[in-house]
Design a protein around this motif. Structure first.
Motif, PDB file in Angstrom:
ATOM      1  N   ARG A 812      75.480  94.939  16.361  1.00 50.14           N
ATOM      2  CA  ARG A 812      75.842  95.522  15.058  1.00 50.14           C
ATOM      3  C   ARG A 812      77.020  94.723  14.487  1.00 50.14           C
ATOM      4  O   ARG A 812      78.153  95.181  14.435  1.00 50.14           O
ATOM      5  CB  ARG A 812      76.197  96.998  15.224  1.00 50.14           C
ATOM      6  CG  ARG A 812      75.044  97.859  15.704  1.00 50.14           C
ATOM      7  CD  ARG A 812      75.385  99.347  15.765  1.00 50.14           C
ATOM      8  NE  ARG A 812      76.313  99.672  16.828  1.00 50.14           N
ATOM      9  CZ  ARG A 812      77.573 100.039  16.658  1.00 50.14           C
ATOM     10  NH1 ARG A 812      78.095 100.111  15.444  1.00 50.14           N
ATOM     11  NH2 ARG A 812      78.345 100.339  17.693  1.00 50.14           N
ATOM     12  N   PHE A 813      76.723  93.492  14.046  1.00 48.85           N
ATOM     13  CA  PHE A 813      77.796  92.567  13.709  1.00 48.85           C
ATOM     14  C   PHE A 813      78.580  92.994  12.478  1.00 48.85           C
ATOM     15  O   PHE A 813      79.780  92.770  12.391  1.00 48.85           O
ATOM     16  CB  PHE A 813      77.215  91.161  13.534  1.00 48.85           C
ATOM     17  CG  PHE A 813      76.611  90.620  14.793  1.00 48.85           C
ATOM     18  CD1 PHE A 813      77.390  90.404  15.928  1.00 48.85           C
ATOM     19  CD2 PHE A 813      75.254  90.347  14.866  1.00 48.85           C
ATOM     20  CE1 PHE A 813      76.830  89.917  17.098  1.00 48.85           C
ATOM     21  CE2 PHE A 813      74.687  89.858  16.034  1.00 48.85           C
ATOM     22  CZ  PHE A 813      75.478  89.648  17.160  1.00 48.85           C
ATOM     23  N   ALA A 814      77.917  93.588  11.492  1.00 41.91           N
ATOM     24  CA  ALA A 814      78.640  94.045  10.297  1.00 41.91           C
ATOM     25  C   ALA A 814      79.651  95.129  10.673  1.00 41.91           C
ATOM     26  O   ALA A 814      80.800  95.121  10.216  1.00 41.91           O
ATOM     27  CB  ALA A 814      77.656  94.549   9.248  1.00 41.91           C
ATOM     28  N   LEU A 848      80.116  85.061  11.586  1.00 39.42           N
ATOM     29  CA  LEU A 848      79.160  83.969  11.781  1.00 39.42           C
ATOM     30  C   LEU A 848      77.833  84.508  12.293  1.00 39.42           C
ATOM     31  O   LEU A 848      76.752  84.088  11.852  1.00 39.42           O
ATOM     32  CB  LEU A 848      79.730  82.940  12.746  1.00 39.42           C
ATOM     33  CG  LEU A 848      80.995  82.189  12.293  1.00 39.42           C
ATOM     34  CD1 LEU A 848      81.500  81.269  13.408  1.00 39.42           C
ATOM     35  CD2 LEU A 848      80.720  81.383  11.031  1.00 39.42           C
ATOM     36  N   ALA A 849      77.894  85.429  13.256  1.00 40.26           N
ATOM     37  CA  ALA A 849      76.663  85.999  13.803  1.00 40.26           C
ATOM     38  C   ALA A 849      75.912  86.796  12.751  1.00 40.26           C
ATOM     39  O   ALA A 849      74.680  86.938  12.817  1.00 40.26           O
ATOM     40  CB  ALA A 849      76.992  86.890  14.997  1.00 40.26           C
ATOM     41  N   GLY A 856      83.523  83.332   7.825  1.00 36.71           N
ATOM     42  CA  GLY A 856      83.860  83.246   9.248  1.00 36.71           C
ATOM     43  C   GLY A 856      84.616  81.980   9.586  1.00 36.71           C
ATOM     44  O   GLY A 856      85.616  82.018  10.310  1.00 36.71           O
ATOM     45  N   LEU A 857      84.146  80.861   9.045  1.00 34.50           N
ATOM     46  CA  LEU A 857      84.804  79.588   9.350  1.00 34.50           C
ATOM     47  C   LEU A 857      86.201  79.524   8.742  1.00 34.50           C
ATOM     48  O   LEU A 857      87.141  79.003   9.364  1.00 34.50           O
ATOM     49  CB  LEU A 857      83.942  78.430   8.854  1.00 34.50           C
ATOM     50  CG  LEU A 857      82.608  78.241   9.589  1.00 34.50           C
ATOM     51  CD1 LEU A 857      81.760  77.188   8.896  1.00 34.50           C
ATOM     52  CD2 LEU A 857      82.855  77.868  11.053  1.00 34.50           C
ATOM     53  N   ALA A 893      74.616  73.517   3.210  1.00 34.87           N
ATOM     54  CA  ALA A 893      73.538  74.130   2.415  1.00 34.87           C
ATOM     55  C   ALA A 893      72.830  75.220   3.187  1.00 34.87           C
ATOM     56  O   ALA A 893      72.446  76.251   2.640  1.00 34.87           O
ATOM     57  CB  ALA A 893      72.544  73.051   1.987  1.00 34.87           C
ATOM     58  N   ALA A 894      72.691  74.926   4.492  1.00 37.27           N
ATOM     59  CA  ALA A 894      71.985  75.925   5.309  1.00 37.27           C
ATOM     60  C   ALA A 894      72.800  77.192   5.418  1.00 37.27           C
ATOM     61  O   ALA A 894      72.253  78.280   5.507  1.00 37.27           O
ATOM     62  CB  ALA A 894      71.693  75.355   6.693  1.00 37.27           C
ATOM     63  N   ARG A 895      74.126  77.023   5.371  1.00 32.57           N
ATOM     64  CA  ARG A 895      74.973  78.210   5.495  1.00 32.57           C
ATOM     65  C   ARG A 895      74.982  79.029   4.215  1.00 32.57           C
ATOM     66  O   ARG A 895      75.384  80.179   4.236  1.00 32.57           O
ATOM     67  CB  ARG A 895      76.400  77.792   5.864  1.00 32.57           C
ATOM     68  CG  ARG A 895      76.534  77.158   7.229  1.00 32.57           C
ATOM     69  CD  ARG A 895      77.973  77.151   7.684  1.00 32.57           C
ATOM     70  NE  ARG A 895      78.836  76.448   6.751  1.00 32.57           N
ATOM     71  CZ  ARG A 895      79.127  75.131   6.819  1.00 32.57           C
ATOM     72  NH1 ARG A 895      78.581  74.408   7.787  1.00 32.57           N
ATOM     73  NH2 ARG A 895      79.908  74.562   5.926  1.00 32.57           N
TER      74      ARG A 895
END
Length: 977
Positions: A812-814, A848-849, A856-857, A893-895
């Motif tokens: 439950r990352f959020a 990030l997850a 996150g970064l 871009a992927a992020r």
């Protein structure tokens, strides 16, 4: 050519006192220093090196120039006399105080100078505050020095000085203007740990002219000249000088005593126009002064030896009448032998009619040689002689009757001497007097218990002041016929001292045995229940400890005020340890200051204990204030070991609050002092040092420090938690579980939430990493139920952190992002910056997850910078490596496309973790390969297991291989669960 024995050529000359040799430079340095006032001269050197000779030669030259000096000496006694050296110096230098025209302050000197009572001002009103009384006494001494025409106050052997004398010296050199120059001789190697002398040595007054002199041994040439001066100036052969220097190492006293021994043996001969030693290669010069002195004593007659024995028993300058009484010799025989020992150089007459050995080493050599029965008889005669003095010296009487074996008199005078020390604020000497008596004599139960109860253990130096006391108490239990009540009283003291010494379960057992037989309304019965209420040792439910506290009878009006204060302080401490908010109200009744030194001891440790609990609760302002109050009292009353406890507690607090500057050096001092600092304080310092080293990246040393910290009951749980966190970072989940398994029952299971602040997150993380999410959630619920809504900021923040760890483990990352952010904010409010940053790091990984890479970064970058500034280099480097890997890996871009919805499919990162799992890597090895934390890996493994509906790592590896997500299974994964 060697002459024949018995000829005039071989006849030995009479030995003379040695000439002053090899000290011209030091003599000049003394003159230069004392020519600039005010001056403080610190003269250091080993025993027998010639400090006294140098000082006396210099003072003699000053006397010729009309400059007077007062000289006192601190005798080597296990319990020194309060201000004895200063009193002797003033008494020796003042013939008549009438002409000094002293102010009313001079009346404070009456107890110390009863012979001046008719000439001193009236005694001032008594002061209740012992510190104020002592300060008034110091001012009176300073006034006397200022009115006298005295240039120098010289005190010898101040390494043996009592605390009051050292305090007076600090007071004197801080006066403006400094009334006299001060010369102190001492042996640096014999300065006790924690002595006030160290403060004078390390921080002398800034405006005084300071000179440090260290006397070195004589060289071979100076040794030859020294010996020559004793032999009427005759030449000493080079071979003999080399031989003698090698055996004595150039220490003047050893050289002199060895030459005197050889002279007595007729072992010196004339050879080639000079002096040599007969059969140089066959008879060794005694290697120590002790051997030389004992052989000389063995050559005198029985009565002469008895006189020497008497002087050594008195152990300081003594008058003719006292020595004759101690010797037990008839008048005519004593007089004849006294003249012989003075003429033979064995004794010296320091002041008219005051005899002593020329050196303390010689005194002790003779004392140790006295047959035991004769020694006891002499001490008994000494005690009876001193009892007849107009003002009996109670400290000396306590010593003599103790060594004589007179129990009743020893107890009486020891308690009197201890009470006098307390009245002058010298708690350390008071405790030492009682400790010496209790551990050296077999006392009846009642005085034994009374004395042990009064001993302030924290005022005693050394790492273990308890063992001998416990042995004495147990000897009384086993060797005396006691009533049940007496037996219970002694047993209670055994249990109390055992608990203070850290042997918690053994102490509890003794107290439980004693309790039924203690008088119900006694202070002992009340204190017994309070001690049983303390949640120390093996795990017990908080309710059981609270029950003991509730059963403690209310204080009886007949109880002494000291007992009432002690129970009030101990009850507040117990309540706070048990997590009861009522403890804060009880703690508010602890006074900030008290005048009685014994009460000061109780209050100082009370504030320190409350400060430690405030740290656990997260009330850091309260903790700092309490520790400051405890330190102020400890410094004022010279409770030296309390300062170590306060220093270790403050180091712990500084670790939490991020005040890391100089912290490593402070903890190292406490850890390295294994002879002066107690295990509890060394353990707490080791805990802080281990945490700092882990943050800095020195993991091997960190583990060593943390394991040492775990030896102490109060640090055991937090040390286990810190070690478990290191194991989790290494991927060693099984060891993390093992380390936290046993303390879990104490810290959480029994409801002792105040011990769960650091522990619960480590235990929850270990359970989560092992896939035991239900147990992790249950532990968090138990923690929450025990804590409730108490105003305890640190445990409340810890609880939120535990919730976040479970949320992350469940995928439950959020929710985890929110909870980790809440925990970080709570830590920051305390403040606990390191814990706040680590929580933000975990929040960033959850971002990030959750697919929120940019946030996150950015958060990780901010956290790495803050950790580096704080000093947590290891953590900062770990994050930096991760950021470097990410920068060179997935494109921006992927992020930016947001989080893909994987449902029950494995995410790319979970597939990558699974691939490495199939290759047989552990969580730690996977974390290193992917540059993430081992806990993140554990969460991803559990998430993959849940999605693929498997219950073990092996089943997960097989399932992903069968599904074609990764290559063939190469070897079974490690740590199958």
């Amino acid at each position: 050519m060697v002459g024949r024995a018995g000829t005039d050529a071989d006849r030995l000359p009479a030995l003379s006192a040695p000439r002053f040799v090899g000290r011209d430079g030091e003599l000049d340095a003394l003159g230069t220093a004392l020519g600039q006032t005010p001056a403080v001269v610190l003269l250091d050197g080993e025993a027998g090196i010639g400090k006294t000779r140098l000082l006396r030669e210099f003072l003699a030259s000053q006397a010729e120039r009309g400059r007077r000096a007062l000289v006192g000496a601190c005798p080597e006694l296990r319990v020194p006399y309060t201000l004895g050296a200063v009193v002797d110096a003033v008494r020796d230098g003042v013939d008549n105080v009438v002409g000094l025209r002293l102010s009313g302050l001079g009346g404070a000197l009456r107890p110390l100078f009863p012979e001046w009572a008719d000439d001193l001002p009236p005694a001032p009103e008594p002061l209740e505050d012992a510190t104020a009384a002592r300060h008034r006494l110091f001012r009176a001494f300073a006034e006397v020095l200022g009115r006298l025409d005295v240039a120098v106050l010289a005190l010898e052997d101040v390494h043996w000085a009592d605390e009051a004398t050292l305090e007076f010296l600090l007071f004197l050199v801080s006066r403006r203007p400094q009334p006299v120059s001060v010369v102190l001789t001492y042996r640096r190697d014999e300065v006790p740990p924690g002595s006030l002398l160290l403060r004078l040595l390390s921080r002398p007054p800034s405006d005084a002219h300071l000179v440090r002199l260290t006397l070195d041994p004589l060289d071979v040439g100076e040794t030859a000249a020294f010996v020559s001066s004793m032999l009427a100036g005759g030449h000493v052969s080079t071979e003999f000088a080399d031989f003698l220097h090698a055996r004595t190492e150039g220490v003047p006293l050893a050289v002199e005593e060895s030459v005197r021994l050889m002279h007595d043996r007729a072992d010196l001969i004339r050879q080639d126009g000079g002096w040599a030693r007969r059969r140089l290669d066959r008879i060794d010069v005694p290697p120590t002064i002790r051997d030389a002195m004992l052989e000389r004593v063995g050559r005198v007659g029985p009565d002469t030896r008895t006189v020497l024995y008497a002087v050594s028993v008195v152990s300081g300058p003594a008058d003719y009448t006292t020595l004759r009484a101690v010797s037990g010799l008839p008048e005519e025989r004593f007089a004849a032998q006294a003249a012989e020992v003075l003429g033979g150089g064995l004794l010296r007459e320091g002041r008219p009619g005051q005899w002593s050995f020329r050196h303390s080493l010689a005194c002790h050599a003779v004392y140790d040689a006295i047959p035991a029965e004769e020694r006891r008889a002499m001490h008994l005669r000494a005690g009876r002689a001193l009892e007849r003095w107009p003002q009996p010296p109670v400290a000396q009487l306590a010593r003599h009757f103790r060594l004589a074996g007179d129990v009743e008199a020893a107890c009486r005078y020891t308690e009197q001497a201890a009470d006098l020390c307390v009245q002058s604020g010298d708690v350390a000497t008071s405790a030492l007097l009682m400790h010496s008596l209790v551990t050296s004599m077999s006392l009846p139960a009642e005085p034994l218990v009374r004395l042990v109860t009064k001993i302030q253990f924290q005022a005693l130096s050394g790492s273990d002041p308890y063992s001998e006391i416990i042995e004495s108490l147990r000897s009384a239990l086993g060797g005396q016929v006691l009533t049940p009540g007496q037996q219970a009283s002694v047993r209670f003291q055994v249990g109390r001292v055992l608990m203070v010494a850290g042997e918690i379960e053994a102490g509890r057992g003794e107290i439980l045995t004693a309790l039924p037989h203690l008088p119900p309304d006694s202070s002992e019965a009340a204190r017994a229940r309070i001690l049983l209420a303390l949640p120390l040792g093996n795990a017990r439910p908080v309710a059981e400890h609270l029950r003991w506290l509730q059963e403690a009878p209310p204080p009886a009006r007949s109880m002494a005020s000291l007992d009432l204060l002690r129970m009030s302080v101990e009850r507040a401490f117990a309540l706070l340890m048990l997590g009861e908010e009522a403890g804060w109200e009880a703690a508010r009744h602890i006074p900030d200051d008290v005048s009685d030194p014994r009460e000061a001891s109780v209050v100082a440790i009370g504030h320190t204990n409350v400060g430690e609990e405030a740290t656990r609760w997260g009330r850091y302002d309260e903790a700092r204030a309490r520790l400051a109050r405890g330190q102020a009292l400890a410094e004022r009353h010279q409770l030296l070991d309390y300062l170590d406890s306060i220093a270790s507690s403050r180091a712990h607090l500084d670790w939490f609050t991020g005040a890391w500057s100089g912290l490593a050096e402070r903890t190292a001092r406490l850890i390295d002092d294994d002879s002066g600092v107690r295990l509890k304080d060394r353990s707490e310092a080791a805990l802080v040092a281990g945490l700092m080293q882990a943050a800095a990246g020195d993991l091997d040393t960190a583990r060593e420090r943390l394991r040492f910290a775990g030896r102490d009951d109060q640090q055991r749980i937090e040390a286990a938690a810190a070690l478990a966190q290191l194991c989790l970072r290494d991927g060693d989940v099984d060891e993390a579980l093992r380390l936290t398994d046993q303390p879990a029952e104490t810290a959480v299971g029994g409801g002792l939430w105040s011990r769960a602040v650091e522990f619960a997150p480590a235990r929850v993380a270990a359970l989560a990493a092992a896939g035991r999410l239900a147990r992790a959630a249950d532990l968090v619920d138990t923690f929450e139920a025990a804590l409730g809504d108490r105003d305890a900021p640190a445990p409340q923040a810890s609880l939120v952190l535990c919730r976040a760890i479970v949320a992350e483990a469940e995928g439950r990352f959020a929710d985890a992002v929110t909870l980790f952010s809440r925990a970080a904010a709570a830590w920051e409010a305390l403040p606990r910056p390191y814990d706040a940053l680590l929580a933000r790091e975990r929040s960033a990984h959850c971002l990030l997850a959750d697919g929120r890479d940019e946030a996150g970064l950015q958060l990780l970058s901010d956290v790495a910078r803050a950790l580096s500034e704080l000093g947590a280099r290891n953590d900062a480097d770990r994050i930096s490596r991760f950021l470097e890997t990410r920068a060179g890996g997935s494109p921006a871009a992927a992020r930016g496309r947001g989080r893909p919805g994987y449902g029950n499919r494995l995410s790319p990162r979970e597939v990558e973790v699974a691939r490495l799992l199939v290759e047989g890597l552990t969580n730690r090895q996977i974390a290193d390969a992917l540059t993430v934390s081992a806990q993140t890996v554990a969460s991803q493994v559990k998430s993959a297991m849940r999605k693929l509906d498997v219950t073990s790592r092996t089943a997960l590896a097989i399932k992903v291989v069968e599904s074609g997500l990764v290559g063939e299974l190469r070897q079974p994964p490690q740590g199958d669960e």
